[in-house]
Design a protein around this motif. Structure first.
Motif, PDB file in Angstrom:
ATOM      1  N   ALA A  25      95.528 -88.987 -64.288  1.00  0.00           N
ATOM      2  CA  ALA A  25      95.394 -88.491 -62.953  1.00  0.00           C
ATOM      3  C   ALA A  25      96.044 -87.148 -62.708  1.00  0.00           C
ATOM      4  CB  ALA A  25      95.978 -89.515 -62.035  1.00  0.00           C
ATOM      5  N   GLY A  26      96.965 -87.118 -61.786  1.00  0.00           N
ATOM      6  CA  GLY A  26      97.455 -85.845 -61.276  1.00  0.00           C
ATOM      7  C   GLY A  26      98.259 -85.019 -62.255  1.00  0.00           C
ATOM      8  N   SER A  27      98.228 -85.367 -63.513  1.00  0.00           N
ATOM      9  CA  SER A  27      99.042 -84.619 -64.460  1.00  0.00           C
ATOM     10  C   SER A  27      98.402 -83.292 -64.739  1.00  0.00           C
ATOM     11  CB  SER A  27      99.172 -85.393 -65.755  1.00  0.00           C
ATOM     12  OG  SER A  27      97.901 -85.503 -66.340  1.00  0.00           O
ATOM     13  N   SER A  28      97.979 -82.685 -63.664  1.00  0.00           N
ATOM     14  CA  SER A  28      97.111 -81.532 -63.804  1.00  0.00           C
ATOM     15  C   SER A  28      97.868 -80.276 -64.179  1.00  0.00           C
ATOM     16  CB  SER A  28      96.385 -81.325 -62.488  1.00  0.00           C
ATOM     17  OG  SER A  28      97.292 -81.480 -61.428  1.00  0.00           O
ATOM     18  N   THR A  29      98.866 -80.404 -64.977  1.00  0.00           N
ATOM     19  CA  THR A  29      99.731 -79.264 -65.188  1.00  0.00           C
ATOM     20  C   THR A  29      99.263 -78.262 -66.217  1.00  0.00           C
ATOM     21  OG1 THR A  29     101.170 -81.133 -65.426  1.00  0.00           O
ATOM     22  CG2 THR A  29     102.134 -79.121 -64.653  1.00  0.00           C
ATOM     23  N   GLN A  30      99.321 -78.670 -67.446  1.00  0.00           N
ATOM     24  CA  GLN A  30      99.245 -77.746 -68.573  1.00  0.00           C
ATOM     25  C   GLN A  30      98.364 -76.513 -68.371  1.00  0.00           C
ATOM     26  OE1 GLN A  30      97.693 -80.710 -68.319  1.00  0.00           O
ATOM     27  NE2 GLN A  30      98.137 -81.995 -70.069  1.00  0.00           N
ATOM     28  N   PRO A  31      98.941 -75.392 -68.121  1.00  0.00           N
ATOM     29  CA  PRO A  31      98.137 -74.202 -67.943  1.00  0.00           C
ATOM     30  C   PRO A  31      97.978 -73.421 -69.253  1.00  0.00           C
ATOM     31  CG  PRO A  31     100.357 -73.743 -67.309  1.00  0.00           C
ATOM     32  CD  PRO A  31     100.348 -75.110 -67.931  1.00  0.00           C
ATOM     33  N   LEU A 486      83.566 -84.820 -57.498  1.00  0.00           N
ATOM     34  CA  LEU A 486      84.011 -84.386 -56.170  1.00  0.00           C
ATOM     35  C   LEU A 486      84.569 -82.968 -56.194  1.00  0.00           C
ATOM     36  CD1 LEU A 486      85.614 -87.751 -55.039  1.00  0.00           C
ATOM     37  CD2 LEU A 486      83.361 -86.857 -54.447  1.00  0.00           C
ATOM     38  N   TRP A 487      85.557 -82.740 -57.055  1.00  0.00           N
ATOM     39  CA  TRP A 487      86.076 -81.381 -57.207  1.00  0.00           C
ATOM     40  C   TRP A 487      86.967 -81.324 -58.439  1.00  0.00           C
ATOM     41  CZ3 TRP A 487      88.890 -84.813 -54.312  1.00  0.00           C
ATOM     42  CH2 TRP A 487      90.275 -84.734 -54.303  1.00  0.00           C
ATOM     43  N   VAL A 488      87.297 -80.112 -58.862  1.00  0.00           N
ATOM     44  CA  VAL A 488      88.204 -79.931 -59.983  1.00  0.00           C
ATOM     45  C   VAL A 488      89.597 -79.671 -59.425  1.00  0.00           C
ATOM     46  CG1 VAL A 488      88.808 -78.495 -61.959  1.00  0.00           C
ATOM     47  CG2 VAL A 488      86.410 -78.972 -61.456  1.00  0.00           C
ATOM     48  N   LEU A 489      90.569 -80.422 -59.910  1.00  0.00           N
ATOM     49  CA  LEU A 489      91.933 -80.227 -59.426  1.00  0.00           C
ATOM     50  C   LEU A 489      92.390 -78.800 -59.719  1.00  0.00           C
ATOM     51  CD1 LEU A 489      93.644 -83.516 -60.617  1.00  0.00           C
ATOM     52  CD2 LEU A 489      93.140 -82.876 -58.263  1.00  0.00           C
ATOM     53  N   PRO A 490      93.054 -78.176 -58.764  1.00  0.00           N
ATOM     54  CA  PRO A 490      93.539 -76.823 -58.999  1.00  0.00           C
ATOM     55  C   PRO A 490      94.815 -76.852 -59.836  1.00  0.00           C
ATOM     56  CG  PRO A 490      94.246 -77.568 -56.844  1.00  0.00           C
ATOM     57  CD  PRO A 490      93.418 -78.687 -57.437  1.00  0.00           C
ATOM     58  N   ASN A 491      95.096 -75.767 -60.512  1.00  0.00           N
ATOM     59  CA  ASN A 491      96.382 -75.607 -61.173  1.00  0.00           C
ATOM     60  C   ASN A 491      97.248 -74.811 -60.211  1.00  0.00           C
ATOM     61  OD1 ASN A 491      98.029 -76.001 -63.431  1.00  0.00           O
ATOM     62  ND2 ASN A 491      97.676 -73.921 -64.144  1.00  0.00           N
ATOM     63  N   LEU A 492      98.123 -75.518 -59.515  1.00  0.00           N
ATOM     64  CA  LEU A 492      98.931 -74.869 -58.486  1.00  0.00           C
ATOM     65  C   LEU A 492     100.377 -74.841 -58.934  1.00  0.00           C
ATOM     66  CD1 LEU A 492      97.672 -76.381 -55.117  1.00  0.00           C
ATOM     67  CD2 LEU A 492      97.485 -74.015 -55.860  1.00  0.00           C
ATOM     68  N   ILE A 493     100.890 -73.640 -59.142  1.00  0.00           N
ATOM     69  CA  ILE A 493     102.260 -73.492 -59.613  1.00  0.00           C
ATOM     70  C   ILE A 493     103.012 -72.614 -58.624  1.00  0.00           C
ATOM     71  CG2 ILE A 493     103.680 -72.519 -61.473  1.00  0.00           C
ATOM     72  CD1 ILE A 493     101.390 -73.117 -63.378  1.00  0.00           C
ATOM     73  N   VAL A 494     104.237 -72.986 -58.300  1.00  0.00           N
ATOM     74  CA  VAL A 494     105.088 -72.117 -57.491  1.00  0.00           C
ATOM     75  C   VAL A 494     106.329 -71.804 -58.308  1.00  0.00           C
ATOM     76  CG1 VAL A 494     106.311 -71.801 -55.325  1.00  0.00           C
ATOM     77  CG2 VAL A 494     104.276 -73.213 -55.381  1.00  0.00           C
ATOM     78  N   GLN A 504      97.747 -68.871 -65.813  1.00  0.00           N
ATOM     79  CA  GLN A 504      97.081 -69.253 -64.579  1.00  0.00           C
ATOM     80  C   GLN A 504      96.240 -70.524 -64.696  1.00  0.00           C
ATOM     81  OE1 GLN A 504      94.378 -66.285 -63.201  1.00  0.00           O
ATOM     82  NE2 GLN A 504      94.139 -67.221 -61.198  1.00  0.00           N
ATOM     83  N   ASN A 505      95.440 -70.586 -65.751  1.00  0.00           N
ATOM     84  CA  ASN A 505      94.550 -71.735 -65.888  1.00  0.00           C
ATOM     85  C   ASN A 505      95.051 -72.695 -66.951  1.00  0.00           C
ATOM     86  OD1 ASN A 505      92.711 -70.717 -64.016  1.00  0.00           O
ATOM     87  ND2 ASN A 505      91.687 -69.495 -65.591  1.00  0.00           N
ATOM     88  N   GLN A 506      94.724 -73.964 -66.751  1.00  0.00           N
ATOM     89  CA  GLN A 506      95.039 -74.940 -67.771  1.00  0.00           C
ATOM     90  C   GLN A 506      93.815 -75.123 -68.653  1.00  0.00           C
ATOM     91  OE1 GLN A 506      95.518 -78.971 -66.294  1.00  0.00           O
ATOM     92  NE2 GLN A 506      94.290 -79.539 -68.071  1.00  0.00           N
TER      93      GLN A 506
END
Lengths: 519, 314
Positions: A25-31, A486-494, A504-506
């Motif tokens: 799931a939300g482990s949408s990290t690795q850029p 539905l959609w592609v999870l964004p890679n959002l980093i602060v 920027q992108n994973q």
């Protein structure tokens, strides 16, 4: 009294599952992919671009949501392990560069035979493992065979196609495949391509030994993982002396940690609506890119009424995907129409194939009404999406009952026993289209010989044929409304403004620290 | 007296034994295979079965139980299904973190509750007493996590007086240890203090109506003096019961505060373990908490005897 703690276990379940927001799931990290200007040194990652400051003692703390359960990738499927260790602690013969292209890493170069079945790698000679042992072709053979023999997670299947790996001499490795496979070399850039020392696999859960620019200093499970610069690294030294990966189960605690200067980087913003806290650009930078995580409203394609293409199409027309992304993920992400993301070479924008059109949906349903079970894992994007789907489908005459399961129960009941009509889950693995839609036993139960053949043929063909066949397959999936993407999870980093080199992108499984510098 | 202690001890041991069996059986029926969770999406049934064999989940239940309890008796809680590391050291660490958290909160709550409760009781007809009752009523209604979030947003994020979250081992850096725990202690202590104030007040009020206090006052002692000399000791008995129950509830319930402040205590270890279906870890944590609960209730019993001599002969 003695029952109390047991009750509490059950009561705490729901809270606990936020932790699992990741798994698939939300482990949408690795850029990966160039955002910070410096990240260009893509050839042979070892050259690690000119981050230069090898002498600096910079330390970086990065906050993550999903913690590795163990550090041993051969026994655990979790995405958090390669996220922390791949390219940082472990290296493969090849890696993915920031654009998602395969480039040499521990191999100086490689040659492919004319029948596309055998690969000859020329290995770097100056490479040592962190335990001091030299890296040779024998280690590469050992690593490849170990995946085939000893690895447990399903990703090991990527190595099935190898029929023989042999060390021609210390620095030459020859790998023979049973059939040509474009996917194999790609898989060698993922975790299963990581190179291990023959003498260093005794205690991988606690002491990983790799050839990478960092070594593992300590790991306190679910709390923090500390990496430090490997003084004997064969390539250019990373700018960071230590990296502290801190794990936060609670999205607010993660945000607060950055606001309170406990960490320098939020690796994945879990609640995009909280981004406004970091609007002050003199203090924070927000990096927004894409991931490989497709949020899929899946259908049980083998069971009535969803085995009927008209019903699947009707549902796809009836759901306003833009409204969902705007509501549950603050409009962040990318709308897609099939199982492919913009960083895939075969990507094609099919979003407008099924525009939001409830009237058309009703027409396709022909006045019939249905009741469907939507069973979702207890992860933020899924639980937030479910009620919207209920209300949108109600408008076309489909009654939806929602069932929220903790992740282990979801795995058991939906994924394994296929006891569901519809579900919602993010498929984060890169290039997973063939695994999901080419396998009729997968929980989506999609069985289409034409699609299966396209995947098989594409894999055996040239890179161009691969892309063309995968593109065709993706189009068929969209036509067929095999699922509703539905959609592609964004890679959002602060991050603090002085942190440079975050990608920027994973596109890979790794959160690559080798090109990051701070302060 | 000794005989009473002996009986209590036997009851304690029997309870621990029964608790261990219940703990084990409950884990055995929890749905969701630990191996499936570890191997994740796409694991083949063969791989799942092989992993279950490896961690011993395919053995008969009594064998599994005996292996487990035998280890526990020797202080070995086994090897975690998910981390592949021995559990015991981590368990001890996490337990001590939560104990620091909860004990600090309890001390603070007593510092608030005893004076406030006594004042509220002694002046229960006066404005100050009614005011304290009212404020404590409000305090009872505030959940600790809400108090925590408010404290963080002001004292940590707005004014930067304290770190918003995290934990430092006291031996590593005592100052940072106190700084990191101050806000969680306040969050726990104020809310618990409000709860306790009400118990102290009613316990003291009860005692104030007793004959012995009237006797004491007839000898010329002022109400507060009479209470201090004779009443508090008796009022302590019901308050002690509440304290014992609260200590146990807090150990388990601290997870919410641990989450808000990202403190690596036993509560967050438990939720992580549940989410990973790391049942042997869950089993170990639950067992430690149960034993802790039983011990606390045993100690409370022993303290009764110490405080109130009448109970010794009853």
């Amino acid at each position: 009294m003695r029952v109390r703690p047991v009750h509490s276990v059950l009561a705490l379940l729901s809270g606990a599952l936020v932790v699992l927001a990741g798994c698939t799931a939300g482990s949408s990290t690795q850029p990966t992919s160039s955002a910070g200007g410096s990240a260009t040194g893509s050839t042979g990652g070892g050259s690690a671009s000119g981050s230069g400051g090898a002498s600096s003692g910079a330390a970086l703390s990065v906050g993550f949501v999903l913690a590795p359960k163990t550090l041993d990738m051969s026994v655990d499927d979790g995405a958090a392990i390669p996220q922390a260790l791949l390219y940082n602690v472990y290296e493969g013969l090849v890696r993915l560069d920031d654009g998602g292209k395969i480039v040499p890493l521990l191999a100086e170069k490689y040659e492919v035979s004319s029948d596309n079945k055998s690969y000859t790698f020329t290995l770097r000679k100056d490479v040592k493992f962190s335990d001091g042992a030299a890296f040779t072709a024998a280690d590469a053979v050992f690593s490849i065979e170990r995946v085939q023999k000893d690895w447990k997670p399903a990703v090991k299947a990527g190595m099935d196609v190898v029929s023989k790996a042999e060390a021609v001499d210390d620095s030459t490795l020859k790998v023979t495949l049973s059939k040509p496979s474009q996917s194999w070399l790609y898989a060698m850039a993922t975790r299963i391509g990581a190179m291990y020392s023959k003498t260093g696999v005794g205690d991988l859960a606690a002491k990983p030994i790799g050839t990478g620019p960092f070594t593992v200093k300590s790991y306190q499970t679910n709390v923090q993982l500390v990496l430090e610069r490997n003084p004997n690294y064969w390539g250019a030294a990373p700018a960071l002396a230590t990296v502290n990966l801190k794990y936060y189960a609670d999205a607010n605690a993660l945000n607060n940690a950055l606001l309170g200067k406990q960490i320098d980087v939020i690796s994945t913003v879990q609640a995009p609506e909280t981004l406004s806290q970091f609007a002050d650009t003199s203090k924070y930078q927000t990096i927004e890119g894409t991931t490989t995580g497709e949020v899929l409203l899946s259908f049980n394609n083998s069971k009535a009424p969803l085995d009927d293409k008209n019903v699947r199409q009707a549902i796809t027309y009836a759901i306003d995907r833009k409204a969902i992304m705007d509501t549950v993920w603050a409009g962040k992400g990318q709308l897609i129409g099939t199982h492919s993301v913009p960083t895939d070479p075969w990507y094609e924008d099919l979003y407008s194939k099924y525009p939001y059109d409830p009237a058309k949906a009703k027409e396709l349903l022909g006045g019939k009404t249905y009741t469907l079970r939507l069973r979702v894992p207890n992860v933020p994007y899924a639980t937030a999406t479910a009620p919207i789907i209920v209300s949108q489908l109600k408008q076309v005459g489909i009654t939806v009952t929602v069932d929220t399961l903790d992740f282990p129960s979801w795995l058991e009941q939906v994924f394994k026993n296929v006891d569901y009509d519809m579900s919602i889950v993010a498929h984060v693995e890169p290039r997973d289209i063939a695994n999901i839609w080419g396998n009729p036993k997968y929980y989506t139960r999609y069985d289409n010989p034409e699609v299966q053949k396209l995947f098989t043929d594409g894999d055996a063909g040239t890179a161009e044929e691969f892309d063309a066949d995968y593109k065709k397959a993706a189009e068929i999936l969209a036509d067929d409304a095999a699922g509703d993407w539905l959609w592609v999870l964004p890679n959002l980093i602060v991050a603090d403004t002085d942190v440079k080199g975050i990608l920027q992108n994973q596109v890979s499984e790794s959160f690559d620290f080798t090109k990051i510098s701070a302060g | 007296m000794l005989r009473r202690l002996g009986i209590r001890t036997l009851v304690l041991l029997a309870s621990v034994l029964v608790a261990s069996v219940i703990d084990f059986l409950v884990m055995a029926v929890v749905p969701g295979s630990p191996a499936q969770v570890t191997l994740g999406i796409g694991a083949t049934p063969d791989a799942v079965a092989a992993l279950e064999r490896e961690v011993g989940l395919d053995r008969a239940l009594p064998v599994q139980y005996l292996n487990w309890i035998g280890g526990v008796v020797r202080g070995d809680f086994g090897v975690s299904y998910s981390s592949r590391q021995p559990i015991s050291a981590d368990l001890l660490d996490r337990f001590s973190v939560t104990l620091w958290l909860v004990l600090g909160g309890m001390v603070l709550s007593l510092l608030i509750a005893i004076p406030m409760g006594v004042i509220a009781a002694v002046r229960h007809r006066k404005l100050s007493g009614i005011l304290i009752s009212g404020v404590s009523q409000v305090g009872v209604a505030i959940p600790a996590f809400l108090a925590g979030l408010l404290l963080v947003s002001f004292f940590a994020l707005r004014w930067n007086w304290f770190p918003p979250n995290g934990y430092v081992v006291p031996a590593d850096d005592p100052v940072q240890f106190f700084r990191h725990l101050t806000l969680p202690w306040i969050a726990l202590g104020v809310v618990q203090g409000a709860v306790l104030t009400r118990y102290v007040r009613s316990a003291v009020l009860d005692e104030m109506g007793q004959d012995y206090l009237r006797t004491a006052r007839s000898k010329g002692l002022r109400p507060l003096e009479a209470l201090m000399r004779h009443g508090l000791r008796n009022a302590a008995v019901p308050v002690l019961t509440v304290l014992g129950v609260q200590l146990v509830t807090l150990m388990v319930g601290a997870v919410v505060i641990e989450r808000v402040f990202a403190i690596p205590g036993i509560g967050s270890m438990l939720t992580d373990a549940v989410a990973n279906r790391d049942l042997i870890t869950v089993q170990g944590i639950v067992f430690v908490l149960v034993v802790f609960a039983l011990l606390v209730s045993f100690l409370v019993d022993v303290l009764y005897l110490a405080i109130d001599p009448r109970l010794r002969t009853r």
